[in-house]
Write a protein that holds these residues in place. Sequence first.
Motif, PDB file in Angstrom:
ATOM      1  N   VAL A   1       0.958  -0.928   0.179  1.00  0.00           N
ATOM      2  CA  VAL A   1      -0.148  -0.057  -0.069  1.00  0.00           C
ATOM      3  C   VAL A   1       0.978   1.055   0.262  1.00  0.00           C
ATOM      4  O   VAL A   1       2.067   1.527   0.639  1.00  0.00           O
ATOM      5  CB  VAL A   1      -1.580  -0.039   0.769  1.00  0.00           C
ATOM      6  N   ARG A   2       0.367   2.368  -0.659  1.00  0.00           N
ATOM      7  CA  ARG A   2       1.383   3.402  -0.938  1.00  0.00           C
ATOM      8  C   ARG A   2       0.770   4.126   0.512  1.00  0.00           C
ATOM      9  O   ARG A   2      -0.192   4.874   0.564  1.00  0.00           O
ATOM     10  CB  ARG A   2       1.113   4.192  -1.977  1.00  0.00           C
ATOM     11  N   ARG A   3       1.608   5.111   1.107  1.00  0.00           N
ATOM     12  CA  ARG A   3       0.913   5.809   2.189  1.00  0.00           C
ATOM     13  C   ARG A   3       2.205   7.380   1.278  1.00  0.00           C
ATOM     14  O   ARG A   3       3.424   7.521   1.418  1.00  0.00           O
ATOM     15  CB  ARG A   3       2.082   5.654   3.385  1.00  0.00           C
ATOM     16  N   TYR A   4       1.338   8.164   1.788  1.00  0.00           N
ATOM     17  CA  TYR A   4       1.958   9.723   1.343  1.00  0.00           C
ATOM     18  C   TYR A   4       2.234   9.862   2.689  1.00  0.00           C
ATOM     19  O   TYR A   4       1.666  10.488   3.246  1.00  0.00           O
ATOM     20  CB  TYR A   4       1.526  10.608   0.632  1.00  0.00           C
ATOM     21  N   ASP A   5       3.670  10.438   2.519  1.00  0.00           N
ATOM     22  CA  ASP A   5       3.599  11.107   3.774  1.00  0.00           C
ATOM     23  C   ASP A   5       4.476  12.415   2.969  1.00  0.00           C
ATOM     24  O   ASP A   5       5.511  12.503   2.547  1.00  0.00           O
ATOM     25  CB  ASP A   5       5.521  10.520   4.395  1.00  0.00           C
ATOM     26  N   PRO A   6       3.865  14.096   3.653  1.00  0.00           N
ATOM     27  CA  PRO A   6       4.508  15.323   3.251  1.00  0.00           C
ATOM     28  C   PRO A   6       5.598  15.351   3.199  1.00  0.00           C
ATOM     29  O   PRO A   6       7.139  14.788   4.171  1.00  0.00           O
ATOM     30  CB  PRO A   6       3.720  16.135   4.062  1.00  0.00           C
ATOM     31  N   PRO A   7       6.699  15.848   2.249  1.00  0.00           N
ATOM     32  CA  PRO A   7       8.567  16.541   2.780  1.00  0.00           C
ATOM     33  C   PRO A   7       8.680  17.029   3.913  1.00  0.00           C
ATOM     34  O   PRO A   7       7.718  18.456   4.216  1.00  0.00           O
ATOM     35  CB  PRO A   7       8.536  17.042   1.218  1.00  0.00           C
TER      36      PRO A   7
END
Length: 255
Positions: A153-159
Amino acid sequence: MKTIAVLALLLGITAIAQAGSIGSDVEVQLRTDSGRILPFYPVTTEGSVQKAYAEAVKGNNYRILVRNRLNRRIGIVVAVDGRNIISGKKSWLRNSERMYILEPYESGEFSGWRTGSDRINRFYFTSVADSYAASFRDESAMGVIAVAVYPEVRRYDPPWYDSSQELTRDKAARSAAPSARAEEKSAGTGYGREEYSPSTTVAFEPESEPVEKIFLKYEWRSTLCKKGIIRCGGKREPHNRMWDEKGFAPPPGRY
């Protein structure tokens, strides 16, 4: 949903050759201990499902080679004769089952039933009666090697920024840390000799549906000949005029 997955410690695995392989998102081969890659005889490709026949030779040890063609980590549920090769339980190729993990473009080699974190018992072609699955009175998927591919599963973590406000690398790119978490008509796979095979357990969250499923039906050569899968020059199964015809008019008959 997080699934307990197994990361085999793959030493000296090289890229898989094209010959005798099947798959799109992954590439799958069967190889005997003599180094022979078993040829495949494709049957159908329906969407993300691919099927093929392979020839089994009684007594031969074999390995399942899988190469990840994707640029992301994947989990693969592998079942032999309908049994999950890590847990030994009946498999339905679901994402909640035990699975092996492959990094992007990594290759893996799976050669037996996992009996511990550092032990397996080898696969070998044998009779149905001698097979591992039959010992559980389970012949529901005899002679089938199945591989289901689940991307992580792809999880987006902001920079995030350090104290000097310079952009740093995305946290999602960091490596995941390990975490606890006489010949019969049909062929089967036995529970062979024990071998050393190190692995470690990691946390892995698979997608809900597989991107690809591959089914390999291995049979004795005599069975493949009778089915007409390969040409052997001997007697084939009787021709069925209402099943085997292609549905087109033939040239005029000659008397």
